[in-house]
Design an enzyme around this catalytic site. Structure first.
Site, PDB file in Angstrom:
ATOM      1  N   GLY A  58     -67.841  60.530  39.092  1.00 12.25           N
ATOM      2  CA  GLY A  58     -68.955  61.426  38.759  1.00 12.25           C
ATOM      3  C   GLY A  58     -70.215  60.942  39.449  1.00 12.25           C
ATOM      4  CD  GLN A  97     -75.460  58.016  39.307  1.00  9.58           C
ATOM      5  OE1 GLN A  97     -74.799  59.019  39.123  1.00  9.58           O
ATOM      6  NE2 GLN A  97     -74.913  56.807  39.339  1.00  9.58           N
ATOM      7  CB  CYS A 123     -72.964  53.192  36.127  1.00  7.81           C
ATOM      8  SG  CYS A 123     -74.294  54.280  36.688  1.00  7.81           S
ATOM      9  CG  LEU A 124     -70.732  55.311  41.729  1.00  8.77           C
ATOM     10  CD1 LEU A 124     -70.716  56.678  42.405  1.00  8.77           C
ATOM     11  CD2 LEU A 124     -69.868  54.328  42.511  1.00  8.77           C
ATOM     12  CG  HIS A 160     -71.863  57.860  32.754  1.00  8.17           C
ATOM     13  ND1 HIS A 160     -71.648  56.506  32.557  1.00  8.17           N
ATOM     14  CD2 HIS A 160     -72.468  57.959  33.970  1.00  8.17           C
ATOM     15  CE1 HIS A 160     -72.128  55.840  33.601  1.00  8.17           C
ATOM     16  NE2 HIS A 160     -72.615  56.689  34.471  1.00  8.17           N
ATOM     17  CD  GLU A 161     -72.033  61.255  36.080  1.00  5.25           C
ATOM     18  OE1 GLU A 161     -73.181  60.945  36.455  1.00  5.25           O
ATOM     19  OE2 GLU A 161     -71.041  60.534  36.309  1.00  5.25           O
ATOM     20  CG  HIS A 205     -76.995  58.948  35.446  1.00  6.19           C
ATOM     21  ND1 HIS A 205     -77.619  57.744  35.636  1.00  6.19           N
ATOM     22  CD2 HIS A 205     -75.659  58.701  35.609  1.00  6.19           C
ATOM     23  CE1 HIS A 205     -76.705  56.807  35.898  1.00  6.19           C
ATOM     24  NE2 HIS A 205     -75.494  57.364  35.886  1.00  6.19           N
TER      25      HIS A 205
HETATM   26  O1  GNR Z   1     -67.374  56.271  38.734  1.00  5.96           O
HETATM   27  C1  GNR Z   1     -67.692  56.263  37.548  1.00  5.96           C
HETATM   28  N1  GNR Z   1     -66.764  55.922  36.632  1.00  5.96           N
HETATM   29  C2  GNR Z   1     -66.939  56.054  35.275  1.00  5.96           C
HETATM   30  C3  GNR Z   1     -66.033  55.442  34.443  1.00  5.96           C
HETATM   31  C4  GNR Z   1     -66.149  55.560  33.076  1.00  5.96           C
HETATM   32  C5  GNR Z   1     -67.183  56.298  32.555  1.00  5.96           C
HETATM   33  C6  GNR Z   1     -68.122  56.898  33.370  1.00  5.96           C
HETATM   34  C7  GNR Z   1     -67.994  56.803  34.729  1.00  5.96           C
HETATM   35  S1  GNR Z   1     -69.125  57.586  35.762  1.00  5.96           S
HETATM   36  C8  GNR Z   1     -69.089  56.554  37.159  1.00  5.96           C
HETATM   37  C9  GNR Z   1     -69.909  57.132  38.302  1.00  5.96           C
HETATM   38  C10 GNR Z   1     -71.353  57.182  37.907  1.00  5.96           C
HETATM   39  O2  GNR Z   1     -72.097  56.250  37.933  1.00  5.96           O
HETATM   40  N2  GNR Z   1     -71.806  58.307  37.463  1.00  5.96           N
HETATM   41  O3  GNR Z   1     -73.057  58.419  37.052  1.00  5.96           O
HETATM   42 NI    NI Z   2     -73.602  56.465  36.308  1.00 10.58          NI
END
Ligand code: GNR
Ligand code: NI
Length: 168
Positions: free
Chosen positions: A46, A51, A93-94, A135-136, A139
């Site tokens: 995601g 980001q 999270c990236l 999660h997104e 952000h």
């Molecule tokens: O790549 C991602 N893996 C992930 C794994 C578990 C819960 C959420 C994520 S999102 C993350 C990519 C990211 O930072 N998205 O904002």
């Molecule tokens: Ni993230």
């Protein structure tokens, strides 16, 4: 297509609250394509526009094994929590590379969003899809997974990320 630079925690720009998209035009479509390319390159499942330092309410997701099932959510809203049951999932999270932490969230949510065609649609998300969408959407509010952790843990991660950035 082009890959975009991903902001790394504790970059203050990650705290920006994103603005709604007014019209799904060609520049928004191009942005979603670049976001997908950036997400695939980073081996993420995601990515939120926040980001890549674009403060618009846009999310891209692909949870398929083959990486051939992209989902684009524009102006997403949680319509309802379908299942209040709280589930724990190891999140990454990236923008916080190399860190994985167990977080708890409602297990199923219903989302309303605009697709790349500019049309509204509803999506019922469970399991990993529900986790990633939540999660997104955090952000887009300037919120990050580290905010759910203890002050001590967050501070350790912050120092690690500052070092990581200095070494690159
Ligand atoms: O790549 C991602 N893996 C992930 C794994 C578990 C819960 C959420 C994520 S999102 C993350 C990519 C990211 O930072 N998205 O904002
Ligand atoms: Ni993230």
């Amino acid at each position: 297509m082009a890959t975009l630079k991903i902001l790394i925690f504790p970059d203050p720009k990650l705290r920006t609250v994103a603005e709604p998209v007014k019209e799904v035009n060609d520049s928004i479509i191009k942005l979603t394509e670049d976001m997908l390319e950036t997400m695939y390159e980073g081996e993420g499942i995601g990515l939120a526009a926040t980001q890549v330092d674009v403060h618009k309410r846009i999310i891209v997701i692909d949870i398929s094994n083959e990486k051939n099932d992209p989902i684009v959510l524009i102006n997403p809203k949680i319509n309802k929590i379908i299942n209040e049951e709280i589930k724990s999932y190891s999140e990454g999270c990236l923008s916080v590379p190399g860190i994985f932490e167990e977080l708890e969230r409602p297990s199923a949510v219903e989302i309303i969003a605009l697709g790349i065609d500019g049309k509204e649609f509803t999506l019922v998300a469970e399991d990993i899809l529900s986790v990633v969408i939540q999660h997104e959407m955090d952000h887009l509010e300037g919120k990050m997974m580290v905010d759910f952790l203890s002050n001590l843990k967050r501070e350790m991660i912050r120092k690690k990320m500052v070092k990581l950035r200095a070494s690159k």
